[in-house]
Structures are given as structure tokens and as C-alpha cells.
Design a protein around this motif. Structure first.
Motif, PDB file in Angstrom:
ATOM      1  N   ILE B  60       2.243   5.532   9.443  1.00 60.71           N
ATOM      2  CA  ILE B  60       2.596   4.374   8.623  1.00 60.71           C
ATOM      3  C   ILE B  60       1.584   3.240   8.804  1.00 60.71           C
ATOM      4  CG2 ILE B  60       4.338   2.560   8.283  1.00 60.71           C
ATOM      5  CD1 ILE B  60       6.379   4.560   9.469  1.00 60.71           C
ATOM      6  N   TRP B  66       0.619  -2.624   6.403  1.00 59.40           N
ATOM      7  CA  TRP B  66       1.716  -1.677   6.642  1.00 59.40           C
ATOM      8  C   TRP B  66       3.054  -2.400   6.824  1.00 59.40           C
ATOM      9  CZ3 TRP B  66       4.580  -2.327  10.984  1.00 59.40           C
ATOM     10  CH2 TRP B  66       4.000  -3.059  12.021  1.00 59.40           C
ATOM     11  N   ASP B  67       2.994  -3.645   7.317  1.00 64.25           N
ATOM     12  CA  ASP B  67       4.232  -4.400   7.589  1.00 64.25           C
ATOM     13  C   ASP B  67       4.719  -5.186   6.378  1.00 64.25           C
ATOM     14  OD1 ASP B  67       2.242  -6.294   7.527  1.00 64.25           O
ATOM     15  OD2 ASP B  67       2.902  -7.374   9.308  1.00 64.25           O
ATOM     16  N   GLY B  68       4.080  -4.947   5.231  1.00 71.89           N
ATOM     17  CA  GLY B  68       4.446  -5.693   4.031  1.00 71.89           C
ATOM     18  C   GLY B  68       3.749  -7.030   3.959  1.00 71.89           C
ATOM     19  N   GLU B  69       3.086  -7.425   5.046  1.00 67.20           N
ATOM     20  CA  GLU B  69       2.367  -8.698   5.081  1.00 67.20           C
ATOM     21  C   GLU B  69       0.867  -8.397   5.165  1.00 67.20           C
ATOM     22  OE1 GLU B  69       4.356 -11.656   7.634  1.00 67.20           O
ATOM     23  OE2 GLU B  69       5.985 -10.234   7.843  1.00 67.20           O
ATOM     24  N   ASP B  70       0.165  -9.075   6.039  1.00 69.14           N
ATOM     25  CA  ASP B  70      -1.283  -8.915   6.088  1.00 69.14           C
ATOM     26  C   ASP B  70      -1.771  -8.151   7.316  1.00 69.14           C
ATOM     27  OD1 ASP B  70      -1.773 -10.293   3.725  1.00 69.14           O
ATOM     28  OD2 ASP B  70      -1.632 -12.231   4.741  1.00 69.14           O
ATOM     29  N   LEU B  72      -3.473  -5.843   9.876  1.00 71.42           N
ATOM     30  CA  LEU B  72      -4.623  -4.951   9.806  1.00 71.42           C
ATOM     31  C   LEU B  72      -4.176  -3.534  10.166  1.00 71.42           C
ATOM     32  CD1 LEU B  72      -7.411  -7.106  11.537  1.00 71.42           C
ATOM     33  CD2 LEU B  72      -6.971  -6.784   9.098  1.00 71.42           C
ATOM     34  N   ALA B 100       3.117  -2.556  16.140  1.00 69.42           N
ATOM     35  CA  ALA B 100       1.713  -2.980  16.155  1.00 69.42           C
ATOM     36  C   ALA B 100       1.642  -4.472  15.901  1.00 69.42           C
ATOM     37  CB  ALA B 100       0.911  -2.227  15.102  1.00 69.42           C
ATOM     38  N   PRO B 102      -0.193  -7.839  14.328  1.00 70.21           N
ATOM     39  CA  PRO B 102      -0.832  -8.045  13.020  1.00 70.21           C
ATOM     40  C   PRO B 102      -2.349  -7.832  13.036  1.00 70.21           C
ATOM     41  CG  PRO B 102       0.686  -9.834  13.518  1.00 70.21           C
ATOM     42  CD  PRO B 102       0.567  -9.013  14.760  1.00 70.21           C
TER      43      PRO B 102
END
Lengths: 177, 163
Positions: B60, B66-70, B72, B100, B102
Motif C-alpha cells: 500500500i 498512500w495516506d490520502g494526504e501528501d 512520500l 509510515a 509522511p
């Protein structure tokens, strides 16, 4: 039935798609808010998220990763004073989750009192609201994250310690709950 | 001729196509190694479960946002470092949670109750960052992770979350 709707919505979020079913409760009008009003020590701030890896399902606590600022040097929060839970959710959906590169269903938020930022173990502060930023009246940046000159790893470790403390002092609220 | 492959999930696959005495010997040695590995896996459910969680999460988290935000993407080297660390987990350590940061580093966290937490970040290089809370005490640090779990981190886990 309510549980099933919430589960379907969560699964939709997990696989990256938009929710096929909406939970009830349309976006209501938020009460008027003066962005320049002073922030009381007991005023609640919310940190929104859309991914389940931001919190622990076991401990019901946010993870420090939900707070560490990157790629920015500040962390976004919203002032949720005088808002009901449904309003806080709608605010997060509209002003945070819908504004992401790819709109997502809001999964939840962590809320903590403003006074936590000023404690020695955290030592952060709210930036002033700036009209020229075109930010939402309730949006604020949390700034003052520690930086160790010429040592990004040490900076990372120190920021992680602050984020751990913040995570521990934060109440987790999940949208489906 | 016997070929053995190590899959991403730590399972050995053995293919046998030889019938010489040497081939039989090699196969016996490999089977013993497999039995040993399986026995070890049975004895360390937390470690195996953590590795499986990391493997699934990496699928994922290897893409940007991957977190829906920014966030890396998690780099392969960071994943490998985290996997190597988890593979060395002593059997009396509880299962950590995997996520993880960001900035693309793998975050591994142990919980030992209220205000008892330890979080380690694994990047592409051998220097890891960590922080902990233990009651009224707290701290952070960096350490080199090369062949074995750094003693400072092992001690912290021991104090906080050892089963």
C-alpha cells in the motif's frame, strides 16, 4: 444496519474509492466564527485524518505519524469551539477530506486542548490566522516544531518525541462511532 | 538439482529435479533448514505476524500519497531495513504496529499501556530515529542498525513492552 453502512464506507476508503453509501447527516450550516478571536487554553483543536494507519485500533490512540509535519513545517488543525460532533465531522469532510488531491471520506480526528501545545514536553504554538492565506476561519497551523541544525535524523527523533506526547494527550474520535 | 527460493513472505519453496547422492544430500540439508525455520516461526508468532503486516503494508505504502494526504512513498531500502529489524525481534517482544511517517520512513511502534510507547523510524540508510514515553519520562535518539538490534533500543523495549 448502521454498523454495516459504516463498515462499507470504511472499506471503500481502504481501497481508495469513494464511498458508495453515505452515512446520514448532511452538511449543516456552521455557526458564524471570528477567526481572529483569542484561543482559550481549554479550547479544543482537531487534527483530521482519512487513513486507518493513522491510529491504533488496539489502543484507540492516534499514532505519532498523524502529527509529524511533512512536507510542510507546520501541522494543520481546526478550532472546533462551539461545534457539535456532527458539525466537527462535516467541517473535516468539507474543509479537509474533500480538499485532498483525491477526495476521501473522513475517517476521524484527534482532539486536544490548546493548553497541551504550551506544555514543556510539547512546546508548540498556534500560528496567527492570516486573511491573505485564504484559509478557513477555523483553520490554524501548529508551528514551532524543533529543528536540530544539520542533523535531519536527530530532528526527526525529537519531533517524534513531541508527536508521541501529543498523540498520548489526544482523544481519538472515529466517524463511525 | 534443487532450487530454493525465498519469497517476500519468508516462505521457502523447494523444487527438486535431481536424483544423485549429492542432490539428495543437498535436499536433506535444505529440508532441515526449512524445518528449523518453521519451528522458529511457530515459536515467534509476534515476529511472523509483524513481518506479514509489514509486507502487506508495503504494498500500500510504496506509492505517493498512500495516506490520502501528501505522504512520500516508502522506499524499498526503508522496507528492507524495517524487515531486517523485525526479523531479529526476540521472541519475548510483543507485536508492534506498522505504519509510515509522511516522509516515507517505516514507523514501527510498541505499546505497553498508558504513556508507555516506543516508536522507531526506518529510512533508506542504516541510521534510525526513535522516541519513547515511559510514564513521566520521555526521550529520543538515533542509532546505527547494521547487524543487530541496537542495545539502547533493546533496553527501551525491555522496559516498556516486553511480554
Amino acid at each position: 444496519m448502521k454498523f454495516l453502512l459504516a463498515l462499507l464506507r470504511r472499506l471503500g476508503a481502504w481501497f481508495g474509492g469513494k464511498p458508495s453509501l453515505e452515512v446520514k447527516g448532511a452538511l449543516g450550516a456552521l455557526p458564524a466564527f471570528d477567526p481572529t478571536s483569542s484561543v482559550d487554553a481549554d479550547e479544543l483543536l482537531a487534527r483530521y485524518f482519512v487513513h486507518p494507519r493513522k491510529y491504533s485500533a488496539v489502543t484507540k490512540k492516534l499514532k505519532p505519524e498523524a502529527f509529524v509535519p511533512h512536507p510542510h513545517k507546520e501541522m494543520s488543525v481546526f478550532r472546533i469551539r462551539e461545534l457539535e460532533t456532527e458539525n466537527i465531522r462535516d467541517l473535516g469532510q468539507k474543509e479537509f477530506a474533500d480538499r485532498l488531491t483525491e477526495a476521501k471520506p473522513l475517517l476521524g480526528w484527534g482532539q486536544f486542548k490548546h493548553r497541551v501545545l504550551a506544555e514543556p514536553s510539547v512546546s508548540l504554538r498556534l500560528a496567527r490566522w492570516n486573511r491573505s492565506d485564504n484559509a478557513h476561519p477555523r483553520h490554524r497551523d501548529v508551528v514551532g516544531w524543533p529543528v536540530i541544525q544539520n542533523d535531519p535524523k536527530e530532528t526527526k527523533a525529537k519531533q517524534k518525541e513531541v508527536a508521541l506526547e501529543l498523540a498520548e494527550r489526544t482523544l481519538l474520535v472515529l466517524v463511525s462511532s | 538439482m534443487t532450487l530454493t527460493r525465498h519469497t517476500p513472505y519468508g516462505i521457502y519453496c523447494t523444487y527438486s529435479a535431481g536424483n544423485s547422492r549429492e542432490a539428495d544430500l543437498v535436499q536433506q540439508v535444505l529440508q532441515a533448514a526449512i524445518r528449523s525455520e518453521l519451528q522458529s516461526a511457530t515459536l515467534s508468532g509476534a515476529r511472523i505476524s509483524a513481518l506479514a503486516d509489514l509486507d502487506g503494508f508495503y504494498v500500500i505504502a510504496a506509492k505517493h500519497g498512500w495516506d490520502g494526504e501528501d505522504a512520500l512513498p516508502v522506499k524499498n531500502e526503508a522496507y528492507v531495513n524495517a524487515r531486517r529489524f523485525l526479523s531479529l525481534m526476540p521472541r519475548n517482544w510483543s507485536k508492534p504496529e506498522i505504519s509510515a511517517d509522511p516522509d516515507g520512513e517505516v514507523a514501527v511502534e510498541w505499546h505497553g499501556g498508558t504513556r508507555r510507547r516506543l516508536s522507531i523510524s526506518f529510512g533508506p540508510d542504516e541510521r534510525l530515529s526513535y522516541a519513547w514515553l515511559n510514564g513521566s519520562e520521555r526521550g529520543h535518539g538515533t542509532d546505527m542498525f547494521i547487524d543487530e538490534i541496537p542495545s539502547g533500543i533493546a533496553a527501551q523495549v525491555g522496559r516498556l513492552v516486553r511480554r
